[in-house]
Design a protein around this motif. Structure first.
Motif, PDB file in Angstrom:
ATOM      1  N   LEU A   1       5.190   3.449  -0.255  1.00 41.84           N
ATOM      2  CA  LEU A   1       5.228   3.196  -1.680  1.00 41.84           C
ATOM      3  C   LEU A   1       5.639   2.167  -2.068  1.00 41.84           C
ATOM      4  CD1 LEU A   1       3.108   2.812  -4.386  1.00 41.84           C
ATOM      5  CD2 LEU A   1       4.469   5.145  -5.210  1.00 41.84           C
ATOM      6  N   PHE A   2       7.138   2.546  -2.281  1.00 42.33           N
ATOM      7  CA  PHE A   2       8.523   1.828  -2.531  1.00 42.33           C
ATOM      8  C   PHE A   2       8.258   0.663  -1.596  1.00 42.33           C
ATOM      9  CE2 PHE A   2      11.877   4.600  -4.468  1.00 42.33           C
ATOM     10  CZ  PHE A   2      10.840   5.463  -4.867  1.00 42.33           C
ATOM     11  N   ILE A   3       7.928  -0.092  -0.682  1.00 42.50           N
ATOM     12  CA  ILE A   3       7.833  -0.827   0.244  1.00 42.50           C
ATOM     13  C   ILE A   3       6.640  -2.068  -0.071  1.00 42.50           C
ATOM     14  CG2 ILE A   3       7.400  -1.582   3.237  1.00 42.50           C
ATOM     15  CD1 ILE A   3       9.365   0.962   3.761  1.00 42.50           C
ATOM     16  N   LEU A   4       5.836  -1.004  -1.164  1.00 40.81           N
ATOM     17  CA  LEU A   4       4.743  -1.542  -1.213  1.00 40.81           C
ATOM     18  C   LEU A   4       5.009  -2.794  -2.166  1.00 40.81           C
ATOM     19  CD1 LEU A   4       2.019  -2.625  -0.885  1.00 40.81           C
ATOM     20  CD2 LEU A   4       0.849  -0.524  -2.030  1.00 40.81           C
ATOM     21  N   LEU A   5       5.273  -1.617  -3.209  1.00 44.11           N
ATOM     22  CA  LEU A   5       6.302  -2.131  -4.621  1.00 44.11           C
ATOM     23  C   LEU A   5       7.197  -2.728  -5.018  1.00 44.11           C
ATOM     24  CD1 LEU A   5       6.244   1.401  -7.059  1.00 44.11           C
ATOM     25  CD2 LEU A   5       4.641  -0.073  -7.660  1.00 44.11           C
ATOM     26  N   GLU A   6       8.271  -3.299  -3.495  1.00 48.26           N
ATOM     27  CA  GLU A   6       8.859  -4.039  -3.906  1.00 48.26           C
ATOM     28  C   GLU A   6       8.983  -5.343  -2.553  1.00 48.26           C
ATOM     29  OE1 GLU A   6      13.204  -3.135  -4.460  1.00 48.26           O
ATOM     30  OE2 GLU A   6      12.649  -1.993  -2.586  1.00 48.26           O
ATOM     31  N   ARG A   7       7.495  -5.557  -2.056  1.00 46.81           N
ATOM     32  CA  ARG A   7       6.869  -5.824  -1.273  1.00 46.81           C
ATOM     33  C   ARG A   7       7.827  -6.109  -0.584  1.00 46.81           C
ATOM     34  NH1 ARG A   7       4.490  -8.253  -6.202  1.00 46.81           N
ATOM     35  NH2 ARG A   7       2.528  -7.684  -6.491  1.00 46.81           N
ATOM     36  N   ARG A   8       8.488  -5.176   0.380  1.00 44.69           N
ATOM     37  CA  ARG A   8       9.665  -5.678   1.875  1.00 44.69           C
ATOM     38  C   ARG A   8       8.803  -5.594   2.832  1.00 44.69           C
ATOM     39  NH1 ARG A   8      14.260  -0.900   0.589  1.00 44.69           N
ATOM     40  NH2 ARG A   8      12.412   0.767   0.550  1.00 44.69           N
ATOM     41  N   LYS A   9       9.424  -5.436   4.072  1.00 49.80           N
ATOM     42  CA  LYS A   9       9.198  -5.244   5.048  1.00 49.80           C
ATOM     43  C   LYS A   9       9.607  -3.821   5.675  1.00 49.80           C
ATOM     44  CE  LYS A   9       9.161  -9.205   6.749  1.00 49.80           C
ATOM     45  NZ  LYS A   9       9.535 -11.110   7.760  1.00 49.80           N
TER      46      LYS A   9
END
Length: 156
Positions: A146-154
């Motif tokens: 979820l954190f990765i998705l929210l930040e749109r990071r790889k």
């Protein structure tokens, strides 16, 4: 990085307290803040790369936890069990980022976190139980995604 962390968390705490004053949930806000500090010290937490996003997320979570009250002992025991299980499986997570614990002491941190969960169940306060449960479950791989998705990071 350390100073920025404390600035962000101070703003999140202040925001939570100010809103709780207007909604008459000061006691709950103080409990959520105390729970946040105590549990994260032992189990760690996930971190956004963006300090602004971290501050917004932390504020929203603490404000939300301040205003949720579930007085159902079965539900509280269930989420307490999930919280303890999450700590056993995934803690500690990123503890060394802000607290200088030695790596050989990490195994004890996990059990101190579980002890806090058990203590919250004995106390029976839903604000404490929900706060500890949320932060315990938030170190899981699901929240990491979820954190990765929210930040749109790889993904790492």
């Amino acid at each position: 990085m350390f100073l920025k962390f404390w600035q962000n968390i101070s703003v999140s705490f202040a925001t939570t307290l100010i809103i709780s004053i207007f909604t008459n949930h000061i006691k709950e806000a103080l409990l959520v803040i105390l729970c946040t500090i105590l549990l994260k010290m032992f189990i760690g937490s996930l971190h956004f790369e963006s300090s602004s996003l971290c501050m917004i997320y932390s504020s929203l979570v603490m404000i939300g936890l301040t205003h949720i009250n579930i007085d159902n002992s079965y539900f509280n025991y269930f989420i307490g069990f999930l919280a303890a299980l999450s700590i056993i499986l995934y803690a500690p997570k990123n503890v060394r980022v802000f607290f200088k614990f030695k790596k050989e002491n990490f195994k004890y941190l996990k059990w101190l976190g579980v002890l806090l969960i058990l203590l919250s169940l004995v106390l029976g306060n839903s604000t404490i139980i929900l706060s500890f449960a949320f932060y315990s479950i938030s170190i899981s791989p699901l929240f990491e995604k979820l954190f990765i998705l929210l930040e749109r990071r790889k993904q790492p």
